[in-house]
Design a protein around this motif. Structure first.
Motif, PDB file in Angstrom:
ATOM      1  N   GLN A  49       0.835  -1.201   0.000  1.00 46.20           N
ATOM      2  CA  GLN A  49       0.000   0.000   0.000  1.00 46.20           C
ATOM      3  C   GLN A  49       0.870   1.252   0.000  1.00 46.20           C
ATOM      4  O   GLN A  49       1.914   1.285   0.657  1.00 46.20           O
ATOM      5  CB  GLN A  49      -0.904   0.047   1.240  1.00 46.20           C
ATOM      6  CG  GLN A  49      -1.932  -1.040   1.277  1.00 46.20           C
ATOM      7  CD  GLN A  49      -3.052  -0.705   2.231  1.00 46.20           C
ATOM      8  OE1 GLN A  49      -4.131  -0.361   1.791  1.00 46.20           O
ATOM      9  NE2 GLN A  49      -2.808  -0.817   3.519  1.00 46.20           N
ATOM     10  N   TYR A  50       0.381   2.272  -0.688  1.00 45.41           N
ATOM     11  CA  TYR A  50       1.069   3.560  -0.660  1.00 45.41           C
ATOM     12  C   TYR A  50       0.741   4.261   0.649  1.00 45.41           C
ATOM     13  O   TYR A  50      -0.416   4.307   1.064  1.00 45.41           O
ATOM     14  CB  TYR A  50       0.622   4.440  -1.832  1.00 45.41           C
ATOM     15  CG  TYR A  50       1.229   5.816  -1.771  1.00 45.41           C
ATOM     16  CD1 TYR A  50       2.551   6.019  -2.150  1.00 45.41           C
ATOM     17  CD2 TYR A  50       0.499   6.897  -1.295  1.00 45.41           C
ATOM     18  CE1 TYR A  50       3.133   7.271  -2.067  1.00 45.41           C
ATOM     19  CE2 TYR A  50       1.067   8.153  -1.217  1.00 45.41           C
ATOM     20  CZ  TYR A  50       2.387   8.336  -1.595  1.00 45.41           C
ATOM     21  OH  TYR A  50       2.954   9.570  -1.510  1.00 45.41           O
ATOM     22  N   ARG A  51       1.759   4.797   1.312  1.00 40.94           N
ATOM     23  CA  ARG A  51       1.585   5.548   2.549  1.00 40.94           C
ATOM     24  C   ARG A  51       2.125   6.957   2.356  1.00 40.94           C
ATOM     25  O   ARG A  51       3.321   7.164   2.156  1.00 40.94           O
ATOM     26  CB  ARG A  51       2.281   4.858   3.724  1.00 40.94           C
ATOM     27  CG  ARG A  51       1.653   3.530   4.100  1.00 40.94           C
ATOM     28  CD  ARG A  51       0.224   3.726   4.531  1.00 40.94           C
ATOM     29  NE  ARG A  51      -0.403   2.462   4.895  1.00 40.94           N
ATOM     30  CZ  ARG A  51      -1.665   2.368   5.229  1.00 40.94           C
ATOM     31  NH1 ARG A  51      -2.441   3.433   5.245  1.00 40.94           N
ATOM     32  NH2 ARG A  51      -2.176   1.195   5.542  1.00 40.94           N
ATOM     33  N   TYR A  52       1.224   7.906   2.418  1.00 36.93           N
ATOM     34  CA  TYR A  52       1.558   9.311   2.198  1.00 36.93           C
ATOM     35  C   TYR A  52       2.642   9.795   3.171  1.00 36.93           C
ATOM     36  O   TYR A  52       3.546  10.524   2.776  1.00 36.93           O
ATOM     37  CB  TYR A  52       0.295  10.163   2.343  1.00 36.93           C
ATOM     38  CG  TYR A  52       0.573  11.639   2.423  1.00 36.93           C
ATOM     39  CD1 TYR A  52       0.896  12.357   1.277  1.00 36.93           C
ATOM     40  CD2 TYR A  52       0.526  12.308   3.636  1.00 36.93           C
ATOM     41  CE1 TYR A  52       1.163  13.711   1.346  1.00 36.93           C
ATOM     42  CE2 TYR A  52       0.797  13.662   3.708  1.00 36.93           C
ATOM     43  CZ  TYR A  52       1.119  14.358   2.567  1.00 36.93           C
ATOM     44  OH  TYR A  52       1.386  15.693   2.648  1.00 36.93           O
ATOM     45  N   ALA A  53       2.552   9.394   4.442  1.00 35.53           N
ATOM     46  CA  ALA A  53       3.477   9.894   5.462  1.00 35.53           C
ATOM     47  C   ALA A  53       4.941   9.616   5.125  1.00 35.53           C
ATOM     48  O   ALA A  53       5.822  10.387   5.500  1.00 35.53           O
ATOM     49  CB  ALA A  53       3.135   9.297   6.827  1.00 35.53           C
ATOM     50  N   VAL A  54       5.210   8.529   4.417  1.00 32.15           N
ATOM     51  CA  VAL A  54       6.587   8.208   4.038  1.00 32.15           C
ATOM     52  C   VAL A  54       6.810   8.324   2.531  1.00 32.15           C
ATOM     53  O   VAL A  54       7.909   8.054   2.053  1.00 32.15           O
ATOM     54  CB  VAL A  54       7.005   6.803   4.538  1.00 32.15           C
ATOM     55  CG1 VAL A  54       7.065   6.771   6.055  1.00 32.15           C
ATOM     56  CG2 VAL A  54       6.096   5.724   3.996  1.00 32.15           C
ATOM     57  N   ASP A  55       5.745   8.681   1.799  1.00 31.59           N
ATOM     58  CA  ASP A  55       5.798   8.887   0.351  1.00 31.59           C
ATOM     59  C   ASP A  55       6.381   7.673  -0.385  1.00 31.59           C
ATOM     60  O   ASP A  55       7.244   7.801  -1.236  1.00 31.59           O
ATOM     61  CB  ASP A  55       6.586  10.153   0.012  1.00 31.59           C
ATOM     62  CG  ASP A  55       6.466  10.514  -1.468  1.00 31.59           C
ATOM     63  OD1 ASP A  55       5.441  10.159  -2.093  1.00 31.59           O
ATOM     64  OD2 ASP A  55       7.399  11.153  -2.000  1.00 31.59           O
ATOM     65  N   ARG A  56       5.890   6.495  -0.012  1.00 30.97           N
ATOM     66  CA  ARG A  56       6.333   5.294  -0.701  1.00 30.97           C
ATOM     67  C   ARG A  56       5.360   4.156  -0.427  1.00 30.97           C
ATOM     68  O   ARG A  56       4.490   4.244   0.418  1.00 30.97           O
ATOM     69  CB  ARG A  56       7.744   4.903  -0.311  1.00 30.97           C
ATOM     70  CG  ARG A  56       7.924   4.653   1.167  1.00 30.97           C
ATOM     71  CD  ARG A  56       9.346   4.410   1.523  1.00 30.97           C
ATOM     72  NE  ARG A  56       9.503   2.982   1.783  1.00 30.97           N
ATOM     73  CZ  ARG A  56      10.579   2.436   2.273  1.00 30.97           C
ATOM     74  NH1 ARG A  56      11.648   3.151   2.508  1.00 30.97           N
ATOM     75  NH2 ARG A  56      10.636   1.156   2.512  1.00 30.97           N
ATOM     76  N   TYR A  57       5.551   3.080  -1.174  1.00 22.76           N
ATOM     77  CA  TYR A  57       4.763   1.870  -0.960  1.00 22.76           C
ATOM     78  C   TYR A  57       5.435   1.030   0.123  1.00 22.76           C
ATOM     79  O   TYR A  57       6.666   0.944   0.180  1.00 22.76           O
ATOM     80  CB  TYR A  57       4.657   1.059  -2.251  1.00 22.76           C
ATOM     81  CG  TYR A  57       3.671   1.652  -3.221  1.00 22.76           C
ATOM     82  CD1 TYR A  57       2.343   1.232  -3.228  1.00 22.76           C
ATOM     83  CD2 TYR A  57       4.058   2.633  -4.119  1.00 22.76           C
ATOM     84  CE1 TYR A  57       1.426   1.771  -4.119  1.00 22.76           C
ATOM     85  CE2 TYR A  57       3.146   3.180  -5.011  1.00 22.76           C
ATOM     86  CZ  TYR A  57       1.836   2.749  -5.006  1.00 22.76           C
ATOM     87  OH  TYR A  57       0.942   3.295  -5.874  1.00 22.76           O
TER      88      TYR A  57
END
Length: 92
Positions: A49-57
Motif C-alpha cells: 500500500q502507498y503511505r503518504y506519510a513516508v511517500d512510498r509503498y
C-alpha cells in the motif's frame, strides 16, 4: 483539539491514582484489527500500500478500522475480504 475522519485528539486534565494532577494528550479511536492471513500453514499474505506519510509503498499486514458497533471478529473478516479478496474460513 482535533476531530478527524478516523480519530479525535483531546487534551485532558486528569488526576492519577497517586493524587497527582497532570495534563495528558489522548487519542480516541473506535478500534482496529490487524490480520495474519495464512492460506496455508507456510504462507502469510501481505499487501502493498502507498503511505503518504513516508511517500512510498510499504508491505503490510492487512488491517483496518472497526465500524461503529462492529466486533473484532466481524471487522477482521470484513477487512480480510476487502483488502485481499479472501473470506476467512476460520478466525483465531
Amino acid at each position: 483539539v482535533y476531530r478527524g475522519r478516523v480519530f479525535v485528539l483531546s487534551v485532558d486534565r486528569v488526576t492519577l491514582p497517586t493524587g497527582h494532577t497532570t495534563v495528558m494528550d489522548v487519542v480516541r479511536h473506535p478500534g482496529s484489527v490487524v490480520l495474519l492471513p495464512m492460506p496455508a500453514p507456510d504462507q502469510l499474505v501481505l499487501i502493498r500500500q502507498y503511505r503518504y506519510a513516508v511517500d512510498r509503498y510499504l508491505w503490510e499486514l492487512p488491517a483496518g478500522t472497526l465500524s461503529a458497533g462492529e466486533d473484532e471478529p466481524a471487522g477482521a473478516a470484513r477487512e480480510c475480504e476487502e483488502e485481499i479478496g479472501l473470506v476467512p474460513g476460520r478466525l483465531e
